[in-house]
Each structure stands twice: as C-alpha cells, then as structure tokens.
Design a protein around this motif. Structure first.
Motif, PDB file in Angstrom:
ATOM      1  N   UNK A  99     119.875  72.847 -64.311  1.00  0.00           N
ATOM      2  CA  UNK A  99     120.464  73.526 -65.370  1.00  0.00           C
ATOM      3  C   UNK A  99     121.395  74.544 -64.853  1.00  0.00           C
ATOM      4  N   UNK A 100     121.283  75.344 -63.843  1.00  0.00           N
ATOM      5  CA  UNK A 100     121.896  76.338 -63.370  1.00  0.00           C
ATOM      6  C   UNK A 100     123.304  75.887 -63.058  1.00  0.00           C
ATOM      7  N   UNK A 101     123.574  74.657 -62.222  1.00  0.00           N
ATOM      8  CA  UNK A 101     124.592  74.212 -61.727  1.00  0.00           C
ATOM      9  C   UNK A 101     125.386  73.612 -62.986  1.00  0.00           C
ATOM     10  N   UNK A 102     124.800  72.788 -63.914  1.00  0.00           N
ATOM     11  CA  UNK A 102     125.379  72.240 -65.129  1.00  0.00           C
ATOM     12  C   UNK A 102     125.791  73.613 -65.968  1.00  0.00           C
ATOM     13  N   UNK A 103     125.169  74.524 -66.007  1.00  0.00           N
ATOM     14  CA  UNK A 103     125.531  75.703 -66.756  1.00  0.00           C
ATOM     15  C   UNK A 103     126.873  76.333 -66.152  1.00  0.00           C
ATOM     16  N   UNK A 104     126.939  76.490 -64.850  1.00  0.00           N
ATOM     17  CA  UNK A 104     127.994  77.087 -64.115  1.00  0.00           C
ATOM     18  C   UNK A 104     129.410  76.242 -64.434  1.00  0.00           C
TER      19      UNK A 104
END
Lengths: 458, 458
Positions: B22-27
């Motif tokens: 989720x964090x990399x996709x959000x970034x």
C-alpha cells in the motif's frame, strides 16, 4: 488511365488552372540532379486553402496521387510524381499574409520564397534567416526541413516554423501550433509535418519565427594548408563559444573552381568562410577572437569582407558553388551527397570521403556547413554515363554508411525523397516502421507524394 | 482483477522490484496538485532497457496499463495510473552514460535528475540549462516537454533532446535521432516522443544537447509601479535583442509572500528577476542596456546580485514560489494554471486574468516566464472545498479561453495529462483527432498511460 476521373473533376472547378500540356508537365517533371524526368498527369495551380482542400478531397476519392511542388530546387527527387497524378504547384499561393513585428513572426503562404519574404521584411528590422542557397519556397523548405549556411546560429526550419495550416489526405484542414513561443499541449504536430516531404499533408500556411537584422555583420575568408586545420579551427571556435552566424568549408578543388568561375585569386587550398552577427562591438570582438584561433591553427590569407558589397560577393560565390562545379566539367551533372556527423568526427568523415573519392576516379569537390558537421561532395558525372552514375551512387552509399558509423545521419538537410529511401532502414532500423505506421494513420490510401520517405505496402 | 496475470508474470522476473505494498502504491498514486490520489496496482522498478521492454511486452499481452513515473513533480496528473495497472518507476535507471564534451552532448538514463546531471557536468565547463524549478527527472522532463526559467535563452526540452531510445507499446526498442546536430532523414520522431507524456512509448535513454557554462553571470531584481511597465520592459528588452538567460515576473502578491517566507524586504510591487550569461564584457554590457530600459519604464529598486551566493538566493526564492504560496494559506492546496501567449498580448492576458481572479474571491498570485509569454496563477484553494475547486477550475478554463483568443496555448509547459484534456478540442480542433490517430497507430491497445493527452475510443 486511372486518374482520368479525378482530372475531369478537377478541370471542372480549376478551369485553365489545371494544365495538361506537355510543356507544363515537363517543367514539373524534371529536377536539379540525376533523377530521370518523370511527368505528372497534370499540374494544378491552387490559389486558396479551400482549393487545395477540394483538390485533395477529389483526388482522394479516386486514389489519384497529389505531389506538392514549390520551386523544384530539392535534390532528392522529392517533387517528382513518380506514381503519376497531380503536381500541385503552390506558386500562386505566394502572399505574405501578416508580419507581426512585435512578436517577431510572419504568416506566409507556402509559395512565398525566402528572398521575397526578406525583401518584404527589409524595412521592419527583421529577417528570416534560414538560407539553403536556392531561392526556395518557404512551403518547400518546411516540407524538407531545410537548413543551410546560417543554421549554426539560427537553426533549421524545425526551429523556425511555429505553426502551420495543413490540408490532410482526406481534404480536412487543420492548424498546428500557435503564435505563442512554446506550448506543451499535446503531440508536436508542427514538428511532425516539418520534414514530412508532403507525405502526411499539404502545407497551406506557415507562421515563421523572425529574427532581428543584426546591427553589425562582419565576414572573413581564410585559407589553411590542410583541411584538418580548418576543421580544428571550427571545433575550437565552437568550444570557445564564439557565436558564428555562418561557417562554411570549401576544399581546394572548390577554391580552384571559384577562381576559374569568378575571377578570384583564392589560394587553391581549403578555406573557411565565416560571418558574425551582433552589435558593432560584439561582432568586432567575435571576429578578433576568431582571428586568434585561425592564427593558432596556422591559417592564413585572412580577408575581411566588412562592406555589404564584398560580403554579398563572398556569399554569392559560396551559393553559386553548385552551378560552378557543374559548369567546371562540360556536359556533366551532379550527384550531391549530404551527410552530417558529430563535430568531433568531422575531420575523420571528410578525410575518409576525400580518399574514397580520389580512388574512384570521379571529381568530387567537398564543401559544407561545417559548424553543424554537415558537408556535401558534389560528384560530377557525365550525363547518361551509367557507369559513372553507378560509381557515384556507390560513393554516396559509402558516405552514408560512414556517417552512421560515426554517429551521424544519412542526410543533414536535403531530405529523403526518392533518393535516400534505400538508406532509411540502415539509419532508423525499426523506427522506420514507426514512420510508416504514422503515414498509414494519416494517409491510409497513400495518395500524398507516394513512394517517398517511407515504404508502405498498399 | 484483470491485471492479475500480468502482475504475476512481472513478479516472476522482477522479484521484489515489483512492489505491491500500500505504501509504495500510495507514493506513486499522489500528485503535487489537486488531483485525488489514484493508486496503481503495483510499482515496477526496472534497471535496464531490456527490462522495460519485457515489462511492456508482458503488459501488452494482457492489456495492463503502463504509466511511467519520474519524480512525480508534474502538475496535471500525468503520472497517475487512472485506469489502474503498473506505475513504471524509472528512478533506478539513473546513470549518466556518457559525456561527449567535444560534441557538447550527454547520454543519460531517464531517471537522472537535472541537478544530478549538472553536478556531474560541473568540472567539464558544460551544463544542461533547462530548468523547470523542480528537480525533475530528465525522462519526465522530455516526456512533458518541460521548459522553465531559462527557456528564453536556451529553449525547451524540444530544443535540447537530440536523440532517444524508446520502448514501444509492443515492447520493441527503437532509436530516434542521431548524434549529429541536425538531420532531415524522415519524420521527426524525437520531436514526436518529446511531449507525448508516456502515451506513445517509454523513454529509456536520452541524448541531450549541452551548453557552455557562461564565463560570467549577472542577475538583477527590479520593481515596477504596475505590471504593465514590467511587461513593457520585457518587450523592449526582447526587441533590442538583449540576450536574457532568464526573465521572470512575479506580482505584488508573490512579492509579499516572498517577504513573509524569506525575510526579504522587497517592495510589495510587481517585479522582474533577470539573469544575463556571457563573457565578462558582454554580460556587463547587457546588464547596462537592460538597466537603461528599466529606468525608461520607471522601474526602480534595482538590485544586482553578482555574487553566486546572492544569485542562488534569488533563484531559490523564485523556485520556492509554489511551496511559499501554498504555505501562505494554511490548509490550502494549489491549482496551478499555465497559459502562454504571444508577447504582444501578454499585458492584456495578465490584466484580464488579474481582474478575473480578483472578482472570484480566491487568492491567486501570478508569476511566470514572461520572456516566453508564459505565466501561471497559483490558485490557492482550501483542501476538500468543492466550491473553491469549482471556482478555481472555472478561472483556469477562462484563462485557457483567453490564451486561445489571444493567439496562445492552453499550456506553455505543464502539459495536458489528465487535467487539460477537456480543453484540447478548443485549442486543436480537428488536429486533436490527428493526435488520436497517431496514438492508435503506435499504441493500438491503449496500454501506455491511458486516459491522457488524447481521447481514443477503445
């Protein structure tokens, strides 16, 4: 004759502006170099964009080829109707529509020549600098992405065409670009049509970027003992950031031809001809710094041509090089090569080319726009001598291969036309197929200048 | 999820360089302006052209979208995966592959940032001048045809990208352009891919034109009583042919924000910030002549910043304008407009825009690259305030309409992305359909950055 129906329709609205006489067809079926005459079925003389649109739409309906014609000065058979059809002579669309001095722009029809535009601009303090030598039409210059002697300072047609009106293959009229100095509103269609050689659309109006007439101009001619020193001078001048407006190379053969034709007494050695544009002080300063580089490189016979008259004589001589070379061998014609390499490889490219020409037995004076890394060999061959033509073509092909090996291009400014298609895969690989896809997307029936630039299976 | 098969295949050869957290996709799903977060299905981190080719070919087989990602600093949602699929983060392809000092060229991978390149070039005496403010990746800058503060002198990315390596929608790798300074060998594919915003191909290598670091630089800030005088100064300076390296306008609101944020004491008036590049004597001469124009136009408070430190402070302030404006209204975000008009219409465009913003009740500092006729209003709107967003969008639309009425463009340098597609017909008419045809020809399945630039019925 499959194009008869289109011709009959065209006649109905163009009247005597559709010419079918042998003489007019012949006039539009010849070219300045070695391509055999190829007559179109008829010549159309449109006067408006609407007429161009109607002509193209009419031809599209019956698959009749349309080949735009400017002044016929291109060198790769671009304007020859090799698949028959209409030669679309843009010469009557020759009005300067608007000069926007404050924005340094001019809007012109495609048949305006560069000299006509500059005459019109004279009193404005502005000029259009792109100068391929011939007094070509601006539409033709855009279509072939022309450049020439001033490119080192002012860029090519790519850099100086801001916007276009174009008639598409189905007759629709579009506008590309704006009057703003830049835009990032989508694909650069202006850049795509510039250099597309009439294969993607017919240019019916151009917005051009103008430049201020320089306050001061100085020019010089200097001779070198060998071409390596001349090329080294060019590289050093560029690296010092001395802003040249022109820097032209001619070899010793060309210098000898100049002397014979113009009554000059140039030493029969390689020469550089240069010009600086600027304020009185900056042009003088540039000239002084350039003089120091020339001296460092062992150059000599440094003649300044500061008067307009002397300068014009200098550039008339340079621009007259092609006919002068042709005239130097009675009964000959020229196959003009045109490669462009990175500056760092220029000496190598010129040296190998000289050696190759020397071995061939053909005369081939070398000259070019060396500030861009672009040079030409004018291969002088006997008219109707198939053997010499074959030798010249083989030399030209080896030049192209050499250009690619050295990181350059098969054509710096003359374009592809019918003459360089067989070299395109060598330069572009799969990218040539991308060009063909674009051609098919914009001209699915292949009516616009068929047989040029790309290979499209019909 | 239709992209699952592609993701599984990608995982098999990228391993942990395919990120699904989720964090990399959000970034990779956020942006610098008002577009709502839009998460890709996964983020891929290729290291080589071959990997990019394999990723695209894999995605092509199952119709999975591929959206290139540079540094995420674009302003029209270009890099958002609005139809899902892969965010292709080019950040690990960040090597300067070659610097050819003699030819003034650098070959770089797309993930190299402009600052990283200039750091690498520092000792060579060369520089890459295009400066959009953000420390963007050079691949992203090419894809969006970026420009910025130095364009008035050095041009945009269109003028400074010589050649590209591109992965096509089917995974094939092509090369466009050469190392030569010019070419007329067919359609200008380099120019077509520059500004195509990742919709026609993925740029995997760039050959860039470098420029000499100027021997001398001088910079200045001057204030005017009204913006008309500032604009008149710009026009006069251009017409006198004084070569500016930068000429930036900021209005009184921006000046006030600078003072609050930077502790400066600028008069709260319209300002010009300028820079001259040249030899010691020419930079001084240019500055002197510019000073005379400013005085003629009633400009005052003429501060020279000749030391590197002062100059850096000046441009840091200018480049920091966007975050400074955002910070000036707590809890706000910016909708940044970007029109470009012919210089002769600039005063009119700025005046009408100021009046329109004043009536709207929204704060909108104005600043821009006025030497190009390009300016921005930073419309400061409350986060999650639908009413203000609507007002700002209406203002932006009227700015675009104004630009077109005055002969300009809806976007000078920010590009189309997802944000300006609805304005494209207004600018291009039928030419927008030509862009769509090119898109379909090169990406028939529409996997490359779908939903951007053009409208293609699938």
């Amino acid at each position: 004759m499959p194009n008869e129906q289109a011709l009959a329709e065209l006649q109905s609205f163009l009247g005597d502006r559709l010419a079918r006489s042998k003489s007019e067809r012949t006039q539009h079926g010849v070219n300045e170099t070695w391509f055999p005459p190829t007559l179109p079925d008829a010549v159309a003389y449109p006067q408006t964009t609407e007429e161009v649109s109607r002509i193209v739409a009419t031809c599209a309906r019956s698959g009749c080829p349309v080949v735009a014609w400017g002044t016929g000065t291109s060198l790769e058979g671009h304007a020859l109707a090799i698949a028959g059809g209409i030669s679309l002579d843009m010469g009557r669309m020759n009005r300067v529509l608007e000069v926007r001095a404050e924005d340094m722009q001019a809007v012109v029809q495609p048949g305006v020549t560069r000299e006509a535009l500059n005459t019109e601009l004279r009193a404005t303090g502005l000029m259009f600098p792109v100068d391929p030598g011939a007094n070509a039409s601006l539409g033709g210059m855009a279509a072939t992405r022309a450049s020439g002697t001033t490119t080192v300072r002012y860029g090519t047609m790519r850099d100086n065409v801001m916007a276009l009106e174009v008639v598409l293959a189905d007759g629709r009229v579009i506008r590309t670009g704006t009057q703003a100095r830049k835009s990032s509103a989508g694909y650069d269609l202006t850049g795509l049509f510039v250099g597309s050689e009439g294969t993607l659309g017919i240019i019916t109006e151009l917005t051009l970027r103008l430049h201020g007439q320089p306050e001061a101009i100085s020019a010089a001619v200097c001779a070198f003992d060998d071409f390596e020193a001349a090329v080294a001078t060019v590289i050093a001048t560029i690296q010092m950031g001395i802003p040249m407006a022109r820097i032209e190379f001619v070899d010793e053969t060309t210098a000898a031809i100049f002397n014979a034709q113009n009554g000059t007494q140039l030493p029969e050695k390689p020469h550089l001809m240069v010009e600086f544009h600027g304020s009185e002080s900056s042009a003088a300063d540039d000239a002084r710094r350039f003089g120091e580089v020339v001296a460092d490189m062992g150059g000599a016979h440094f003649d300044w041509a500061t008067t307009t008259e002397n300068r014009n004589r200098l550039w008339a001589m340079r621009h007259g090089a092609y006919p002068a070379c042709i005239a130097s061998r009675p009964g000959c014609m020229g196959l003009v090569t045109d490669i462009c390499v990175p500056i760092s490889r220029l000496a190598e490219a010129v040296r190998e080319t000289r050696e190759d020409i020397a071995k061939s037995g053909i005369s081939g004076p070398i000259l070019g726009h060396v500030g861009d890394g672009n040079f030409h060999a004018i291969l002088l061959i006997e008219r109707d001598n198939a053997e010499e033509l074959k030798t010249a073509k083989a030399l030209a092909r080896r030049m192209a291969e050499r250009a690619l090996r050295l990181g350059g291009t098969i054509t710096g400014e003359h374009g592809v036309g019918a003459g360089k298609k067989d070299l395109m895969t060598m330069e572009h690989g799969e990218a040539w197929d991308v060009m063909a896809r674009i051609k098919r997307a914009l001209d699915p029936d292949g009516i616009l200048n068929p047989g040029k630039v790309v290979e499209v299976a019909q």
